[in-house]
Design an enzyme around this catalytic site. Structure first.
Site, PDB file in Angstrom:
ATOM      1  N   LYS A 255       1.053   4.324  -2.872  1.00 52.16           N
ATOM      2  CA  LYS A 255       0.834   5.741  -2.609  1.00 52.16           C
ATOM      3  C   LYS A 255       2.090   6.572  -2.875  1.00 52.16           C
ATOM      4  O   LYS A 255       1.994   7.759  -3.219  1.00 52.16           O
ATOM      5  CB  LYS A 255       0.324   5.942  -1.185  1.00 52.16           C
ATOM      6  CG  LYS A 255      -1.123   5.461  -0.988  1.00 52.16           C
ATOM      7  CD  LYS A 255      -2.086   6.163  -1.950  1.00 52.16           C
ATOM      8  CE  LYS A 255      -3.535   5.805  -1.689  1.00 52.16           C
ATOM      9  NZ  LYS A 255      -4.471   6.531  -2.585  1.00 52.16           N
TER      10      LYS A 255
ATOM     11  N   TYR B 133       0.838  -1.205   0.000  1.00 54.31           N
ATOM     12  CA  TYR B 133       0.000   0.000   0.000  1.00 54.31           C
ATOM     13  C   TYR B 133       0.874   1.257   0.000  1.00 54.31           C
ATOM     14  O   TYR B 133       0.615   2.199  -0.763  1.00 54.31           O
ATOM     15  CB  TYR B 133      -0.926   0.005   1.212  1.00 54.31           C
ATOM     16  CG  TYR B 133      -1.777   1.252   1.298  1.00 54.31           C
ATOM     17  CD1 TYR B 133      -2.796   1.477   0.383  1.00 54.31           C
ATOM     18  CD2 TYR B 133      -1.546   2.222   2.273  1.00 54.31           C
ATOM     19  CE1 TYR B 133      -3.571   2.619   0.436  1.00 54.31           C
ATOM     20  CE2 TYR B 133      -2.319   3.369   2.341  1.00 54.31           C
ATOM     21  CZ  TYR B 133      -3.325   3.566   1.420  1.00 54.31           C
ATOM     22  OH  TYR B 133      -4.079   4.706   1.469  1.00 54.31           O
TER      23      TYR B 133
END
Length: 272
Positions: free
Chosen positions: A175, A171
């Site tokens: 990002k 994750y």
């Protein structure tokens, strides 16, 4: 100030991805409430029934001055995204503000135990999906004002893109990629009148943690135990604020924390 923002947003068409819940849903309502007399919203997500409910709620609350078009869309499918943008009704076809909000997180596994499916779905949605929609919408923005361009691209990142943490390797990587893409795009479009805006929330209570833990509400609730996290409305207000600035003002890079947070991993939790 709100009057000036309302006037600046009047007549614009706003495209929001991931609009069926959380930050995307709140952003749709915040735009509608800010400029209720003349606005068009294109709301996309995979859950079309939820989008239709949101569209009806918005019109019921603010009136017929806001036109809402709900569209089922998988941002990770480039062909589907191109077809969607190319087939928008004429009334909604000129996107003035793109809010790339669609994103998710799956699990907290660490290498070498990260499921390949989780890796694929996070990159496909958070990175490839954001790029797919941007590339489909940007050509129209570039043609405006005799080639000088016009429009806003607002990418929703995360503190995770600035500060990786244990259990968030994939994750955080997605990002970080969003952050890099946003910065590159801003530099590439410097000669155009297109604003590229990055907004990175810290701890926000949405469906985010429920999805991360596979629907385990107890585990999700534990993430926020002893904390007073941001709400989706808090981030929506920042998004609309950025879009509502005078055309020459670019809120390029914003990091938003709740008061008890100082970094991705430093949070003050009240004893319960």
């Amino acid at each position: 100030m709100s009057s000036a923002v309302s006037q600046r947003l009047a007549g614009k068409t706003i495209l929001i991805t991931g609009a069926s819940s959380g930050i995307g849903r709140s952003t749709a309502f915040e735009f509608a409430r800010t400029s209720p007399k003349d606005l068009k919203l294109v709301l996309t997500a995979r859950r079309i029934d939820t989008l239709k409910e949101i569209a009806a709620e918005i019109v019921k609350e603010v009136g017929e001055g806001v036109k809402v078009l709900p569209v089922q869309l998988d941002v990770s499918n480039a062909d589907e995204v191109r077809s969607f943008v190319g087939s928008l009704p004429a009334e909604f076809s000129e996107i003035d503000v793109l809010v790339n909000n669609a994103g998710l997180v799956k699990g907290v596994a660490q290498a070498p135990n990260i499921a390949e499916e989780d890796v694929s779905v996070m990159f496909a949605t958070n990175v490839t999906g954001l790029i797919n929609v941007t590339q489909a919408v940007l050509p129209s923005m570039l043609k405006r004002n005799n080639g000088e361009g016009a429009g806003d691209i607002i990418n929703i990142g995360s503190i995770a893109g600035r500060e990786p943490y244990v259990g968030g390797g994939i994750y955080c990587a997605t990002k970080a990629a969003v952050r890099s893409f946003t910065t590159s795009l801003r530099k590439e479009l410097i000669a155009k009148r297109i604003r590229v805006i990055g907004i990175d929330p810290g701890q926000v209570e949405t469906e985010f943690s429920v999805v991360r833990f596979g629907g385990d509400k107890a585990k999700a609730d534990a993430v926020y135990a002893g904390c007073d996290p941001l709400t989706p409305d808090d981030i929506a207000e920042a998004i609309v604020f950025a879009a509502g600035r005078r055309e020459n003002v670019v809120i390029a890079d914003t990091l938003i924390f709740p008061n008890h947070q100082a970094s991705a991993t430093i949070l003050h939790r009240k004893s319960t």
